[in-house]
Design a protein around this motif. Sequence first.
Motif, mmCIF file in Angstrom:
data_model
loop_
_atom_site.group_PDB
_atom_site.id
_atom_site.type_symbol
_atom_site.label_atom_id
_atom_site.label_comp_id
_atom_site.label_asym_id
_atom_site.label_seq_id
_atom_site.Cartn_x
_atom_site.Cartn_y
_atom_site.Cartn_z
ATOM 1 N N THR A 143 0.812 -1.223 0.000
ATOM 2 C CA THR A 143 0.000 0.000 0.000
ATOM 3 C C THR A 143 0.841 1.265 0.000
ATOM 4 N N THR A 173 0.041 4.819 -2.006
ATOM 5 C CA THR A 173 -0.322 6.018 -1.250
ATOM 6 C C THR A 173 0.601 7.184 -1.595
ATOM 7 N N TRP A 182 0.969 6.763 8.371
ATOM 8 C CA TRP A 182 -0.486 6.783 8.179
ATOM 9 C C TRP A 182 -0.986 5.439 7.652
ATOM 10 N N VAL A 183 -0.231 4.816 6.755
ATOM 11 C CA VAL A 183 -0.607 3.492 6.238
ATOM 12 C C VAL A 183 -0.610 2.461 7.360
ATOM 13 N N ALA A 236 -3.708 3.047 9.551
ATOM 14 C CA ALA A 236 -4.937 2.544 8.955
ATOM 15 C C ALA A 236 -4.998 1.020 8.962
ATOM 16 N N PHE A 289 -4.646 13.247 4.088
ATOM 17 C CA PHE A 289 -4.422 11.818 3.841
ATOM 18 C C PHE A 289 -5.697 11.081 3.453
ATOM 19 N N LEU A 290 -6.854 11.592 3.854
ATOM 20 C CA LEU A 290 -8.103 10.855 3.652
ATOM 21 C C LEU A 290 -8.350 10.545 2.179
ATOM 22 N N THR A 334 -6.199 7.420 1.162
ATOM 23 C CA THR A 334 -6.171 6.264 2.058
ATOM 24 C C THR A 334 -6.912 5.119 1.395
ATOM 25 N N LEU A 361 -7.938 1.534 3.905
ATOM 26 C CA LEU A 361 -8.954 1.642 4.949
ATOM 27 C C LEU A 361 -10.317 1.472 4.297
ATOM 28 N N HIS A 371 -13.705 2.217 3.643
ATOM 29 C CA HIS A 371 -14.511 3.402 3.922
ATOM 30 C C HIS A 371 -15.957 3.055 4.274
#
Length: 527
Positions: free
Chosen positions: A392, A396, A418-419, A422, A502-503, A506, A509, A511
């Motif tokens: 990932t 990203t 952040w990866v 998540a 970041f959203l 991402t 994750l 959603h």
Amino acid sequence: MREEMAQREEAELHRSHQKPRSPEGWGLLLALWYLAFYKPIITEGHLRRKNIEFIFIRFSAWQYAGCDKLWAGLVTTLCDSLRHHFGALPLSVYHVMGTRPRFASGFSQKEWVLKKGACLKLWGMLFVLGAGISILLVALLVPGIKDHHALKVVGSAVTSLSGSGLVLGVFSVLKNLLVSEKQKIERLTNSERFASQLGFMSKVRSEVEVLVDFLAFMEIFERRRLRVVLEITSLDICYPEKVAGVFNAMNTLLSDTNAPFIFILAVDPSIIVPCLEQTGCMKGLADNGYLYLNRTVTLPFSIPEMGARSRLRCLEAAVQTREDLMYRIITSNVERRRAKCRGVPTVRSRREADAEAVRCIHEAFRCLHDGADPLARYLPTDGTHVHRIVNTIPITLRLLLHRTGTPGTPSPRAAAAWVVLADQWPCRLSWALQCLEDAWQCQVAPDFGARSLWSIFQENVGELSALRQPLHNVLSLDGDPELFQTFLSCDFPFTARDARAFLGVTVNLDHSIRHKMGLLRGLDRLR
């Protein structure tokens, strides 16, 4: 994937100066010659080849939803598509005369070894056949010998025995040519003894193993790697039992570590997870469909919500299909927008962007490998989760560079963190992001973006505790809560502004978890 295939093909041709072969035209005759008289060898040179060909196969589960075993439809689609791609004749000859590739002994670069046994048998049979025909002709034509019945019997017997071996070989090839692997599996599934047929799965598995060995043979013949990409769609509109059957078939095909299969599973997790939880395949996994998906999928890619540009592209595509709704007026607006974006990047700038992405990816992995970096201690111990993180991070970072256009904002280390966040705490992170989204929608103070994500989570953790019963399965996906606190409060104090940046990129994750939380939160507030 097609662009990657073309780039690798060009690079491999420049490196080895060997053109790839194809089983078409004269290449078909060459392939049949190698199938009959040579054994393929996997050499060091073959393992160094980077060029690859993707064979794309589309499987719509809805088309097979009516059959008793949906996974059998998946296997038959695979067999039938490969038969059409390579042709029925090479596959039929491989069934009869093909040899499974083996690894070279030492550093030999010889990719083909003559089948001495097969050649000796063939020449022996031809010699005996010729001798038998000669004896028979002598017994029938030469004067003075015509009356010797014993010689005629010997000639006929020798000719029949030697010719029968050749006829049997040709018959076997014709049988496999007329009866495909798909028909064999369909015949097994239509059998009245299907439910009690203990050896059914082993027969299906043997057919798949022949295909895998044939692909390995064709890799050496074509001088490139072959990967079969199965795109599975419409699975979320099938019955739960069918869904579980397809997942079992995928796991069966991927059970071999060297299996040349890549599955692209296009589904809605919010629908698939309840389907899996209703079947018996969840036994031993605490009836948690999310946990089952995490152990099956090695590269999760949850598509984020559409941005403004994506919405405009969809609108443009919709407008182009309608010539009645003021087409000229609307398309003039589209053309004006295109005119503003005329600055198409040159080949050089694209290469520079790709080089910058590679640099960022290396920097992120360097942080993960650095034992002195706090990020290293948050890496999971489960190998599947490590693969998910490794797969990932490059995606990203490339998405971040594409969206921001500014290298280093955010930093590769922050993106890697952040990866990991998540992956390790999907429920708690989804809750914090949902609370953040609700706060942004309420037109909060301008300095809200500077608030830490941990403070936002702490402020709303009471609501999460109240909803722990409907979110039980999702909460069980999270790691250690104390490590989550240390991660966000000390080592990586992400702010609301960072989370919002970041959203949009991402992808690891789910959603649908956040959307479910938003619905539950709204219902809870109505009370």
